[in-house]
Design a protein around this motif. Structure first.
Motif, mmCIF file in Angstrom:
data_model
loop_
_atom_site.group_PDB
_atom_site.id
_atom_site.type_symbol
_atom_site.label_atom_id
_atom_site.label_comp_id
_atom_site.label_asym_id
_atom_site.label_seq_id
_atom_site.Cartn_x
_atom_site.Cartn_y
_atom_site.Cartn_z
ATOM 1 N N LEU A 1 -4.422 -7.323 -3.741
ATOM 2 C CA LEU A 1 -3.177 -7.741 -3.098
ATOM 3 C C LEU A 1 -2.254 -6.559 -2.862
ATOM 4 O O LEU A 1 -1.776 -6.334 -1.734
ATOM 5 C CB LEU A 1 -2.468 -8.794 -3.958
ATOM 6 N N ILE A 2 -1.979 -5.798 -3.906
ATOM 7 C CA ILE A 2 -0.975 -4.740 -3.806
ATOM 8 C C ILE A 2 -1.505 -3.534 -3.044
ATOM 9 O O ILE A 2 -0.793 -2.946 -2.223
ATOM 10 C CB ILE A 2 -0.468 -4.384 -5.212
ATOM 11 N N PHE A 3 -2.748 -3.165 -3.271
ATOM 12 C CA PHE A 3 -3.354 -2.066 -2.508
ATOM 13 C C PHE A 3 -3.373 -2.408 -1.018
ATOM 14 O O PHE A 3 -2.994 -1.588 -0.169
ATOM 15 C CB PHE A 3 -4.777 -1.813 -3.012
ATOM 16 N N SER A 4 -3.780 -3.634 -0.700
ATOM 17 C CA SER A 4 -3.865 -4.045 0.700
ATOM 18 C C SER A 4 -2.495 -4.199 1.334
ATOM 19 O O SER A 4 -2.298 -3.817 2.496
ATOM 20 C CB SER A 4 -4.646 -5.358 0.807
ATOM 21 N N ALA A 5 -1.548 -4.773 0.586
ATOM 22 C CA ALA A 5 -0.201 -4.950 1.130
ATOM 23 C C ALA A 5 0.435 -3.610 1.449
ATOM 24 O O ALA A 5 1.065 -3.433 2.505
ATOM 25 C CB ALA A 5 0.665 -5.724 0.139
ATOM 26 N N LEU A 6 0.273 -2.651 0.555
ATOM 27 C CA LEU A 6 0.811 -1.313 0.804
ATOM 28 C C LEU A 6 0.090 -0.670 1.984
ATOM 29 O O LEU A 6 0.717 -0.055 2.857
ATOM 30 C CB LEU A 6 0.659 -0.451 -0.450
ATOM 31 N N GLY A 7 -1.238 -0.821 2.017
ATOM 32 C CA GLY A 7 -2.013 -0.243 3.105
ATOM 33 C C GLY A 7 -1.659 -0.832 4.456
ATOM 34 O O GLY A 7 -1.524 -0.116 5.458
ATOM 35 N N ILE A 8 -1.473 -2.162 4.499
ATOM 36 C CA ILE A 8 -1.133 -2.821 5.763
ATOM 37 C C ILE A 8 0.239 -2.373 6.260
ATOM 38 O O ILE A 8 0.415 -2.043 7.442
ATOM 39 C CB ILE A 8 -1.176 -4.349 5.597
ATOM 40 N N THR A 9 1.225 -2.361 5.376
ATOM 41 C CA THR A 9 2.590 -2.034 5.812
ATOM 42 C C THR A 9 2.773 -0.547 6.076
ATOM 43 O O THR A 9 3.704 -0.152 6.784
ATOM 44 C CB THR A 9 3.621 -2.500 4.774
ATOM 45 N N LYS A 10 1.895 0.294 5.530
ATOM 46 C CA LYS A 10 1.982 1.740 5.764
ATOM 47 C C LYS A 10 0.950 2.226 6.786
ATOM 48 O O LYS A 10 0.901 3.418 7.089
ATOM 49 C CB LYS A 10 1.764 2.500 4.450
ATOM 50 N N ALA A 11 0.149 1.322 7.310
ATOM 51 C CA ALA A 11 -0.947 1.711 8.194
ATOM 52 C C ALA A 11 -0.431 2.411 9.449
ATOM 53 O O ALA A 11 0.497 1.915 10.096
ATOM 54 C CB ALA A 11 -1.761 0.485 8.596
ATOM 55 N N PRO A 12 -1.015 3.560 9.811
ATOM 56 C CA PRO A 12 -0.591 4.261 11.034
ATOM 57 C C PRO A 12 -0.700 3.390 12.284
ATOM 58 O O PRO A 12 0.114 3.505 13.194
ATOM 59 C CB PRO A 12 -1.560 5.457 11.104
ATOM 60 N N PHE A 13 -1.691 2.516 12.317
ATOM 61 C CA PHE A 13 -1.881 1.664 13.497
ATOM 62 C C PHE A 13 -0.620 0.857 13.782
ATOM 63 O O PHE A 13 -0.143 0.814 14.920
ATOM 64 C CB PHE A 13 -3.071 0.724 13.278
ATOM 65 N N PHE A 14 -0.080 0.205 12.750
ATOM 66 C CA PHE A 14 1.096 -0.629 12.956
ATOM 67 C C PHE A 14 2.335 0.213 13.240
ATOM 68 O O PHE A 14 3.170 -0.150 14.062
ATOM 69 C CB PHE A 14 1.326 -1.528 11.744
ATOM 70 N N HIS A 15 2.470 1.338 12.556
ATOM 71 C CA HIS A 15 3.636 2.196 12.765
ATOM 72 C C HIS A 15 3.595 2.858 14.139
ATOM 73 O O HIS A 15 4.614 2.942 14.829
ATOM 74 C CB HIS A 15 3.717 3.255 11.658
#
Length: 245
Positions: free
Chosen positions: A149-163
């Motif tokens: 949960l936490i690894f993925s949540a951090l990865g999703i919100t910090k992902a270069p694709f989304f930014h």
């Protein structure tokens, strides 16, 4: 836009309350006697908890970061990604939000609590229960689920694709599907909690309320959904920061 610290705390309080209302509300709908959703199954609970995280993320992700989880807050702080002086206020309002959210669930389902005679089903609408009476298995399950949960949540919100595409709204939407899948995939052994506030505060309310047929609050197990998510959160944020940031 920069928000005041008081506004961020309000977001954490309301966001955690919404998570518990929608998540444990789904559990109550499935497990309590005489509801319209009685015996609705685990998919209904998974959907409830997925939306319970997704909706606050969409509302408050850009305000407070939508931690709504002490394990996430502590994990960020231990890796230097969140100021320590804000940790205690964040966790305090998360615990209060979960408590108040659970009170709303009880208020909404009170006639069905009165009709339910199985103490385990009543407790299950408040807090997590180890299905095999194995705290070791419960700890493993909560640790693995919380880490993902936490690894993925951090990865999703910090992902270069989304930014790069300025699309953090979609990132926060994805968090709901993440939680829904975790509950569907790893929910069998413990519930799961994946969040100390989601378990401790409702369990405390269960202990305090004079509910009919409620049984005991199983405090002997209560440390598992506190310690396992926190240790997983610290490890998950540390790994993500040092490998991908």
């Amino acid at each position: 836009m920069e928000y005041s610290f008081a506004t961020k705390l309000a977001a954490e309080f309301i966001g955690t309350a919404i998570m518990v209302i929608l998540g444990n509300g789904a559990v109550a709908n499935v497990d309590l006697t005489g509801t319209k959703g009685e015996h609705g199954g685990w998919i209904l609970i998974s959907l409830g908890y997925g939306a319970g995280v997704m909706i606050p993320a969409l509302i408050f992700g850009g305000i407070s970061g939508n931690h709504i989880n002490p394990a996430f807050t502590l994990g960020l702080a231990f890796s230097g990604l969140f100021p320590w002086n804000e940790v205690l206020p964040y966790i305090t309002v998360q615990l209060l939000g979960a408590f108040c959210g659970q009170a709303v669930v009880v208020l909404a389902y009170k006639p069905h609590y009165n009709m339910t005679t199985d103490p385990q089903k009543i407790l299950g609408t408040f807090a997590t229960i180890d299905a095999t009476s194995s705290r070791f298995n419960g700890f493993v399950n909560e640790f693995v689920g919380s880490f993902i949960l936490i690894f993925s949540a951090l990865g999703i919100t910090k992902a270069p694709f989304f930014h790069d595409h300025n699309d953090l709204g979609t990132a926060h939407l994805a968090l709901g599907f993440l939680v829904m899948t975790l509950v569907a995939s790893l929910g069998g052994p413990t519930g799961p909690a994946l969040n100390p506030a989601r378990d401790f505060s409702p369990r405390l309310l269960h202990f305090l309320l004079p509910l009919k047929n409620k049984g005991n609050s199983n405090w002997g197990y209560a440390w598992v959904p506190i310690v396992a998510p926190i240790t997983a959160g610290i490890a998950a944020v540390f790994l993500y920061k040092h490998v991908f940031m």
